[in-house]
Design a protein around this motif. Structure first.
Motif, PDB file in Angstrom:
ATOM      1  N   LYS A  32       0.792  -1.161  -0.004  1.00  0.00           N
ATOM      2  CA  LYS A  32      -0.119  -0.055   0.027  1.00  0.00           C
ATOM      3  C   LYS A  32       0.910   1.284   0.012  1.00  0.00           C
ATOM      4  N   GLU A  33       2.423   1.278   0.210  1.00  0.00           N
ATOM      5  CA  GLU A  33       2.908   2.210   0.389  1.00  0.00           C
ATOM      6  C   GLU A  33       3.512   2.697  -0.898  1.00  0.00           C
ATOM      7  N   LYS A  34       3.444   1.653  -2.187  1.00  0.00           N
ATOM      8  CA  LYS A  34       3.829   1.714  -3.443  1.00  0.00           C
ATOM      9  C   LYS A  34       2.746   2.428  -4.218  1.00  0.00           C
ATOM     10  N   VAL A 124     -15.182   4.225   5.104  1.00  0.00           N
ATOM     11  CA  VAL A 124     -14.898   4.758   6.449  1.00  0.00           C
ATOM     12  C   VAL A 124     -13.585   4.673   7.046  1.00  0.00           C
ATOM     13  N   PHE A 125     -12.905   3.704   6.639  1.00  0.00           N
ATOM     14  CA  PHE A 125     -11.297   3.450   7.285  1.00  0.00           C
ATOM     15  C   PHE A 125     -10.315   3.928   6.203  1.00  0.00           C
ATOM     16  N   ALA A 126     -10.757   4.840   5.249  1.00  0.00           N
ATOM     17  CA  ALA A 126      -9.921   5.298   4.060  1.00  0.00           C
ATOM     18  C   ALA A 126      -8.915   4.071   3.586  1.00  0.00           C
ATOM     19  N   VAL A 127      -9.411   2.983   3.169  1.00  0.00           N
ATOM     20  CA  VAL A 127      -8.575   1.784   2.685  1.00  0.00           C
ATOM     21  C   VAL A 127      -7.956   2.269   1.427  1.00  0.00           C
ATOM     22  N   ARG A 128      -6.538   2.093   1.192  1.00  0.00           N
ATOM     23  CA  ARG A 128      -5.981   2.369  -0.050  1.00  0.00           C
ATOM     24  C   ARG A 128      -6.134   1.034  -0.878  1.00  0.00           C
ATOM     25  N   ALA A 311       7.865  -6.693   4.564  1.00  0.00           N
ATOM     26  CA  ALA A 311       6.784  -6.452   3.889  1.00  0.00           C
ATOM     27  C   ALA A 311       7.529  -5.466   2.816  1.00  0.00           C
ATOM     28  N   ASP A 312       8.630  -4.800   3.294  1.00  0.00           N
ATOM     29  CA  ASP A 312       9.164  -3.630   2.551  1.00  0.00           C
ATOM     30  C   ASP A 312       9.865  -4.286   1.540  1.00  0.00           C
ATOM     31  N   LYS A 313      10.717  -5.337   1.712  1.00  0.00           N
ATOM     32  CA  LYS A 313      11.706  -6.084   0.699  1.00  0.00           C
ATOM     33  C   LYS A 313      10.524  -6.766  -0.397  1.00  0.00           C
ATOM     34  N   LEU A 314       9.908  -7.341   0.107  1.00  0.00           N
ATOM     35  CA  LEU A 314       8.931  -8.043  -0.648  1.00  0.00           C
ATOM     36  C   LEU A 314       8.140  -7.085  -1.597  1.00  0.00           C
TER      37      LEU A 314
END
Length: 330
Positions: A32-34, A124-128, A311-314
């Protein structure tokens, strides 16, 4: 006088992620950070714990895996995220339920259907991204064991203590959510895993129209393999055993790439997992490549109380492959 050129909109690759359980949620926290347009398609075969109780009593799809994914993709304060995961320890009829599951059950009752409930809570939860159940109805998962016996129920299958020959759904021809099929058809990349092979990943692929949509897609297709075997499901499995099990159920080779951990698991951690009957999944590289898969192998594990994918590397490896794929297609 110079004339400014119009700014072209940034095209975000559309990526579909399929599965269920903790592994999927961990990976989504990185993805979700990409700059990706994410759709998560989540299994509806869970019948254990809080999800199983709500499923049986309220005649709704099991909310647990959906709740995990919503929490992973939510853009909210950490405290609210922890509240969604909070599991009540006391209270007659309340103990064992997570707050997120109860909220999903309440929203299903208010809105009239589960899919609308998930969509509203995503807002509601601002899902990305977009979170979709694989089907609008709960499915019952059956497993045929090597001795011919049949075990019924997602939570019962790993407890049977026998080698799984195949799994199948009831109803057999369950209809997928149309939005899930559309997301696959429009995807630039499709990811399956990590997660429980027989009880989280394959149930989605046994929804025939979902599997057909994947087969007919020109998207980049990646399989993320578990780091450890799972007792009662994948005992002694290698990477190629995971891939062969999917092939045997679907009848086709689905993936272009396989992403695997190649970092040796520390002996202390191996011993801890061995007490539960789990061992590292062996990368049998030559066999996997001989089957036609390309392999991306890296140190992909974080060590704590439990092993978790980094998670970051994957997500970095996934994003790089998606960019390369899109560039190659022009």
């Amino acid at each position: 006088m110079s004339i400014s050129q119009p700014t072209l909109p940034v095209v975000r690759p559309r990526i579909v992620v399929m599965g269920g359980g903790t592994g999927l949620s961990v990976m989504l926290r990185g993805l979700k950070e990409k700059p990706l347009d994410i759709t998560a398609i989540v299994t509806v075969a869970d019948d254990g714990g809080s999800s199983g109780i709500l499923r049986d009593e309220l005649k709704m799809p099991p909310p647990g895996d959906i709740r995990n994914v919503l929490t992973a993709l939510a853009d909210v304060e950490p405290l609210l995220s922890e509240m969604l995961k909070y599991r009540f320890q006391k209270g007659e009829g309340l103990a064992g339920h997570s707050l997120g599951n109860l909220i999903l059950a309440a929203m299903t009752d208010i809105s009239g259907d589960f899919v609308t409930a998930v969509r509203e809570l995503s807002r509601v939860f601002a899902v990305r991204g977009q979170v979709l159940p694989a089907a609008e109805q709960a499915v019952i998962l059956h497993a045929e064991m090597e001795d011919g016996s049949i075990v019924t129920g997602e939570s019962k299958i790993p407890e049977a203590g026998q080698k799984i020959k195949r799994i199948f759904l009831e109803p057999e021809h369950v209809e997928p959510l149309p939005d899930a099929v559309l997301a696959i058809q429009q995807a630039d990349a499709i990811l399956i895993g990590p997660g429980s092979l027989y009880t989280s990943l394959l149930p989605n692929l046994l929804v025939h129209k979902l599997a057909d949509a994947i087969l007919n897609s020109n998207a980049l297709k990646l399989f993320i393999c578990n780091v450890m075997t799972q007792p009662g499901e994948t005992d002694h499995y290698t990477v190629s055993d995971h891939l062969n099990a999917i092939y045997e159920h679907v009848g086709h080779r689905l993936f272009d790439y396989v992403i695997v951990n190649n970092d040796p698991i520390p002996l202390k951690m191996q011993k801890r997992y061995a007490e539960q009957g789990a061992k590292p999944v062996i990368l049998d590289l030559e066999t996997v490549e001989s089957l036609g898969y390309k392999v991306i192998a890296d140190k992909l594990v974080l060590y704590g109380t439990y092993l978790r994918h980094d998670a970051d590397k994957l997500s970095h490896h996934i994003y790089e492959q998606v960019k390369k794929s899109m560039l190659s297609k022009g």
